[in-house]
Design an enzyme around this catalytic site. Structure first.
Site, short mmCIF file in Angstrom:
data_model
loop_
_atom_site.label_atom_id
_atom_site.label_comp_id
_atom_site.label_asym_id
_atom_site.label_seq_id
_atom_site.Cartn_x
_atom_site.Cartn_y
_atom_site.Cartn_z
N LYS A 107 0.83 -1.21 0.00
CA LYS A 107 0.00 0.00 0.00
C LYS A 107 0.87 1.27 0.00
CE LYS A 107 -2.29 -1.37 3.69
NZ LYS A 107 -1.61 -2.68 3.88
N THR A 108 1.90 1.28 0.83
CA THR A 108 2.79 2.45 0.87
C THR A 108 3.48 2.60 -0.49
OG1 THR A 108 3.17 1.97 3.20
CG2 THR A 108 4.67 3.54 2.16
N ASP A 160 -1.67 6.49 6.31
CA ASP A 160 -1.67 5.07 6.65
C ASP A 160 -2.57 4.86 7.86
OD1 ASP A 160 -0.94 2.48 6.34
OD2 ASP A 160 1.12 2.70 7.04
N THR A 195 -5.96 -1.62 6.93
CA THR A 195 -6.01 -3.09 6.91
C THR A 195 -7.46 -3.52 7.06
OG1 THR A 195 -5.53 -2.96 9.26
CG2 THR A 195 -3.70 -3.52 7.82
N ARG A 224 6.57 -8.28 1.56
CA ARG A 224 7.49 -7.88 2.63
C ARG A 224 8.15 -9.12 3.25
NH1 ARG A 224 4.77 -4.35 6.35
NH2 ARG A 224 5.68 -2.64 5.18
N1 ATP Z 1 3.79 -5.50 -6.01
C1 ATP Z 1 5.02 -5.46 -5.51
N2 ATP Z 1 6.10 -5.70 -6.27
C2 ATP Z 1 7.34 -5.70 -5.75
N3 ATP Z 1 7.62 -5.43 -4.47
C3 ATP Z 1 6.60 -5.14 -3.67
C4 ATP Z 1 5.26 -5.14 -4.14
N4 ATP Z 1 4.45 -4.83 -3.12
C5 ATP Z 1 5.23 -4.64 -2.05
N5 ATP Z 1 6.53 -4.83 -2.38
C6 ATP Z 1 7.65 -4.73 -1.45
O1 ATP Z 1 7.20 -5.15 -0.17
C7 ATP Z 1 7.63 -4.26 0.84
C8 ATP Z 1 6.45 -3.82 1.66
O2 ATP Z 1 5.60 -2.99 0.91
P1 ATP Z 1 4.82 -1.75 1.54
O3 ATP Z 1 5.63 -1.11 2.61
O4 ATP Z 1 4.37 -0.91 0.42
O5 ATP Z 1 3.59 -2.50 2.19
P2 ATP Z 1 2.34 -1.89 2.96
O6 ATP Z 1 1.11 -2.59 2.42
O7 ATP Z 1 2.35 -0.43 2.92
O8 ATP Z 1 2.58 -2.40 4.41
P3 ATP Z 1 2.11 -1.71 5.80
O9 ATP Z 1 0.64 -1.59 5.70
O10 ATP Z 1 2.58 -2.72 6.80
O11 ATP Z 1 2.87 -0.42 5.87
C9 ATP Z 1 8.38 -3.14 0.13
O12 ATP Z 1 9.75 -3.36 0.27
C10 ATP Z 1 8.08 -3.29 -1.34
O13 ATP Z 1 9.27 -3.12 -2.06
#
Ligand code: ATP
Length: 360
Positions: free
Chosen positions: A76-77, A121, A170, A229
Site C-alpha cells: 500500500k505504501t 496510513d 487493513t 514484505r
Molecule cells: N507488487 C510489488 N512488487 C514488488 N515489491 C513489492 C510489491 N508490493 C510490495 N513490495 C515490497 O514489499 C515491501 C512492503 O511494501 P509496503 O511497505 O508498500 O507494504 P504496505 O502494504 O504499505 O505495508 P504496511 O501496511 O505494513 O505499511 C516493500 O519493500 C516493497 O518493495
C-alpha cells in the site's frame, strides 16, 4: 507438549510477521518499485489505477482520492509513492495514530502544495474530530479552523489547494461510510500468488546483488505467506546463510536449509503457528477447543494466538473457527504428518467432547 518456548521470539518480531521492522524499513526503500510497470501482481488494481491516473493527467487535474485496503506488507505504501511519481507530484506521509487532534490535520493540510499526494496510513485509527475535518477537506478542499474555546469560538474557513488523499487501511470495514464514500477509487489488495512472489524475489535479489536460481526463488516464494514484505525478509535471511555456509548462490537446497534454521516450514508456518496446530492436534485431538484453553496450552496470550497465528492458519485452511471452538482441518493433520484419529464417537483422544476449561 509442543516444545514452543514463547519467551524466545516475541510475536511482533517473527521472521514471518507482516509488520515492518527497522531493518525492513531501510531495505524497503531500496526495493520499492518506482512505477506501475515495476509493480508486480495486483493486475486489476494496477489496470484500474493506471486508468484513473492517466485520465487525471490528460485532464491536467489532480487525481481522485484513493483508498487502499489489505493486509500489512502487500504494497500500500509502495503504491501511494507510485501514484505520486506517476502524477509527478510530491508526497507527504503520515498515519492515523499520528493525527490525534483536528489541529494536527489542519497543519498538514494547510501546508500541502497543489497536486500533492497525502498518504494517510492506518486511516481507520484517526480521531473522530480529525476524521470530520477530513470529510470537508476531501470534498470541498476547505477546512474550518476553530479559533478560541467555548461560546466565543469562531470557525475560520481556510481554502486548500487540490490534493490527492491516499488512505490505507487493513480494515476497510472499520471506516465510517461517510469517509469511505469520499474516495473516488477504492482498491482491495489481495495476497500474492506464489508465481508473483517468485518475481518479487528475483527482482529483489537482482537489486541486492544476490545470486539466486529459479528453484531457490520458488522455495522462498512458497514460504512467504502471500506477502512481498515477508518474501524480501526471507530472501535476506537466506542470503546470509548462502554467504556463510555456501558460495553465495541461492538454490532450492540452500533456501530450504536456511529457512529450516529459522524454523519457517515449507508452507511458511513458523514455530508459533506450528505450536498452535500441534497443541490442537496432539492435546485436543483436533478440537473443538476454546481459544483460551489453546492459548494456555502454548503458553501464549489469547490475543497472540487469535491475532498473530490464527489468521494465517485459517487462510491456509488448516484451522477453522467454529461456534464450539477451534477445529483442525484434515489438511492440518496432513501438514504435521499425523493421522487423524478414527471417527469413533467419544473415542479417547478424538477430542470432540472437549470443553474449554477457561471459557471460549
Ligand atoms: N507488487 C510489488 N512488487 C514488488 N515489491 C513489492 C510489491 N508490493 C510490495 N513490495 C515490497 O514489499 C515491501 C512492503 O511494501 P509496503 O511497505 O508498500 O507494504 P504496505 O502494504 O504499505 O505495508 P504496511 O501496511 O505494513 O505499511 C516493500 O519493500 C516493497 O518493495
Amino acid at each position: 507438549m509442543t516444545g514452543y518456548d514463547p519467551t524466545d521470539t516475541p510475536a511482533e518480531e517473527r521472521l514471518v510477521g507482516s509488520g515492518a521492522d527497522r531493518e525492513d524499513q531501510a531495505v524497503e526503500v531500496a526495493l520499492r518499485p518506482k512505477d506501475l510497470g515495476e509493480f508486480i501482481g495486483q493486475e486489476k488494481v494496477r489496470e484500474q489505477l493506471d486508468l484513473v491516473l492517466r485520465a487525471a493527467r490528460a485532464r491536467g487535474a489532480t487525481a481522485d482520492h484513493v483508498l487502499l485496503s489489505g493486509a500489512p506488507g502487500l504494497g500500500k505504501t509502495t503504491l501511494s509513492m507510485i501514484i505520486a511519481a506517476e502524477m509527478g507530484a510530491p508526497i507527504r506521509i503520515t498515519s492515523g495514530p499520528a493525527i490525534q487532534h483536528a489541529g494536527d490535520l489542519a497543519a498538514i493540510l494547510s501546508s500541502l502544495q497543489e497536486g500533492e499526494v497525502l498518504f494517510l496510513d492506518e486511516i481507520h485509527r484517526m480521531s473522530r474530530p480529525a476524521e470530520e475535518m477530513l470529510y470537508m477537506a476531501m470534498e470541498d478542499f476547505r477546512v474550518d479552523v476553530i479559533v478560541g474555546k467555548g461560546p466565543g469560538a469562531t470557525a475560520i474557513p481556510l481554502e486548500l489547494p487540490p490534493f490527492t488523499l491516499v488512505g490505507a487501511t487493513t480494515r476497510a470495514g472499520l471506516l465510517p461510510p461517510p469517509l469511505r464514500d469520499r474516495f473516488g477509487f477504492t482498491a482491495h489488495m489481495e495476497f500474492y500468488e506464489p508465481h508473483e512472489l517468485k518475481r518479487v524475489v528475483h527482482r529483489s535479489a537482482h537489486l541486492l546483488d544476490v545470486e539466486i536460481d529459479p528453484a531457490g526463488a520458488a522455495e522462498i516464494a512458497g514460504r512467504s505467506r502471500g506477502t512481498p514484505r515477508i518474501a524480501n525478509r526471507l530472501l535476506r535471511r537466506v542470503r546470509d546463510y548462502a554467504q556463510v555456509k555456501a558460495d553465495g548462490l541461492i538454490t532450492r537446497e540452500i533456501a530450504g536449509a536456511a529457512l529450516a534454521v529459522y524454523e519457517v516450514d515449507a508452507r511458511g508456518l513458523d514455530r508459533l503457528d506450528r505450536a498452535v496446530l500441534e497443541a490442537l492436534l496432539k492435546l485436543f485431538g483436533g478440537g473443538p477447543v476454546g481459544l483460551s484453553t489453546l492459548a494456555v496450552a502454548v503458553g501464549e496470550e489469547r490475543e497472540t494466538v487469535e491475532e498473530v497465528a490464527e489468521p494465517f492458519l485459517v487462510r491456509e485452511g488448516l484451522l477453522a473457527r467454529t461456534p464450539r471452538g477451534r477445529v483442525a482441518t484434515p489438511a492440518a493433520w496432513a501438514h504435521l504428518g499425523l493421522t487423524a484419529p478414527g471417527s469413533a464417537p467419544g473415542g479417547a483422544g478424538n477430542g470432540n467432547g472437549q470443553q474449554d476449561l477457561f471459557g471460549a
